[in-house]
Design a protein around this motif. Structure first.
Motif, short mmCIF file in Angstrom:
data_model
loop_
_atom_site.label_atom_id
_atom_site.label_comp_id
_atom_site.label_asym_id
_atom_site.label_seq_id
_atom_site.Cartn_x
_atom_site.Cartn_y
_atom_site.Cartn_z
N GLN A 1 0.88 -1.19 -0.03
CA GLN A 1 -0.07 0.03 -0.14
C GLN A 1 0.88 1.35 -0.13
O GLN A 1 0.40 2.33 -0.04
N ASN B 1 1.38 2.40 -4.00
CA ASN B 1 0.48 2.29 -5.01
C ASN B 1 0.83 2.09 -6.30
O ASN B 1 0.52 2.54 -7.53
N VAL C 1 0.94 -3.96 -6.85
CA VAL C 1 -0.52 -4.49 -6.60
C VAL C 1 -0.83 -5.85 -7.39
O VAL C 1 -1.15 -6.62 -6.78
N PHE D 1 -6.59 0.02 -6.54
CA PHE D 1 -5.44 0.30 -5.79
C PHE D 1 -4.49 0.99 -6.15
O PHE D 1 -3.66 2.09 -5.75
N ALA D 2 -4.20 0.75 -7.60
CA ALA D 2 -3.05 1.34 -8.16
C ALA D 2 -3.30 2.84 -8.65
O ALA D 2 -2.51 3.68 -9.06
N ASN E 1 -6.66 4.31 -8.24
CA ASN E 1 -7.77 5.00 -7.53
C ASN E 1 -8.93 5.26 -8.50
O ASN E 1 -9.71 6.24 -8.37
N ARG F 1 -9.82 3.58 -4.10
CA ARG F 1 -8.64 2.87 -3.23
C ARG F 1 -9.03 2.43 -2.02
O ARG F 1 -8.90 1.50 -1.24
N GLN G 1 -10.47 -1.25 -0.24
CA GLN G 1 -9.62 -1.59 0.84
C GLN G 1 -10.73 -1.93 2.03
O GLN G 1 -10.34 -2.72 2.84
#
Length: 335
Positions: free
Chosen positions: A25, A28, A33, A128-129, A131, A178, A182
């Protein structure tokens, strides 16, 4: 529950109580990821962390991974199990380098074209990478939704997956993706746990239908599994002071492309040295390991020095078995 309200609750809770210090995390990075998500499939976070950190030391970027030999990739994955994930990750890296100039794409339509990247991983990379808005559904999310909405659909029946994906797509916001993604995973993993869920700490408690009906423990529903059969496998342990005989398994079947003790179709005329048990998804393996002389083995074998075993990708039960052997004693007795 309105989608905006749901997203706000999840995002707020994640910011205050979720997991925000996991190694993948911190930057990013799309490659980080990708690696973490493949490792996390069917594996606990606490188990993955040291593997992830060691992986990045050897394969710091997608270009390095793509250029690596498969044997080295498998050796670094050794112990995580489900080795198909390692091959998928290796294949994905090669495609990303060849077709996308070593840059992991953001768009779902491109991500889907990369081997080894399924719907969940597409959503994870986008969320995650980058958003970006993207639905994600794994076992944690299914369990959370099944309890929250009191769903009758068995979570272990693939035909029901579409219901969970439809819910995920409906509730996925257009911002703060993101943290929202999570948050869903964190709620399922740390609060809405399979056993003894922490309902008192859940921010969705007042909206949870199973909690209101005092039947949280009855969900999620599961399709009854059939009893899986047990099969016997016969393996040869041929060792001397120079090393142990290993054979690379074929690309299909169990433990594809891994190095293993040679397997034979039936019990040989030899002494039974060890036994082990291993469970696959469709059957249990009762392994019997027979002591053999190196000269009596057949097939495409390689005699591997004991000091080099760590460099070979081995199936977990074989690795554990070899770790039990006193190699100094072997070297003294088998001249």
């Amino acid at each position: 529950m309105p989608a905006k309200e749901f997203a706000k609750i999840v995002v707020t809770w994640q910011q205050q109580h979720g997991r925000n210090d996991l190694p993948w995390q911190q930057h990013n990075d799309p490659y980080h990821v990708l690696v973490s998500e493949l490792m996390l499939q069917q594996t606990q976070v606490t188990t993955v962390i040291p593997y992830f950190e060691r992986w990045l030391q050897r394969f710091p970027d997608v270009t390095t991974l793509a250029a690596a030999e498969e044997q080295e990739v498998m050796a670094h994955w050794q112990g995580l199990g489900y080795y198909r994930r390692a091959r998928n990750l290796h294949a994905a890296a090669k495609t990303i380098v060849a077709d996308y100039a070593a840059q992991i794409p953001e768009q779902a339509v491109e991500l889907r074209e990369i081997p080894g990247i399924g719907p969940y991983t597409v959503g994870a990379i986008r969320s995650f990478a980058f958003n970006a808005p993207a639905a994600i559904v794994d076992g944690n999310v299914k369990r959370l939704f099944a309890r929250l909405f009191m769903l009758p659909y068995a979570v272990n029946h693939s035909a029901n997956d579409r219901y969970f994906w439809e819910l995920a797509e409906h509730y996925t916001p257009t911002s703060q993706n993101r943290r929202f993604a999570q948050g869903l995973l964190d709620l399922g993993a740390t609060i809405c746990k399979p056993k003894q869920p922490l309902c008192h700490a859940c921010p969705l408690q007042s909206r949870c239908r199973t909690y209101a009906n005092a039947c949280v423990e009855d969900y999620p529903k599961r399709k009854q599994k059939k009893a899986i059969p047990t099969k016997t496998g016969h393996f040869l342990l041929a060792i001397n002071r120079f090393g142990v005989c290993l054979e690379q398994r074929p690309a299909n079947g169990i433990w594809p492309s891994l190095w293993c003790l040679p397997e034979v179709s039936q019990a040989p005329d030899a002494e039974l040295g060890y036994e082990f048990n291993h469970t696959f998804s469709h059957y249990k393996l009762a392994g019997k390991v027979w002591l053999a002389e190196p000269a009596t083995t057949t097939g495409n074998l390689m005699q591997v020095p004991y000091s080099d075993l760590a460099d070979y990708g081995l199936p977990a039960p074989i690795r554990k078995l070899l770790a039990k052997i006193d190699w100094d004693e072997v070297c003294n007795t088998k001249q």
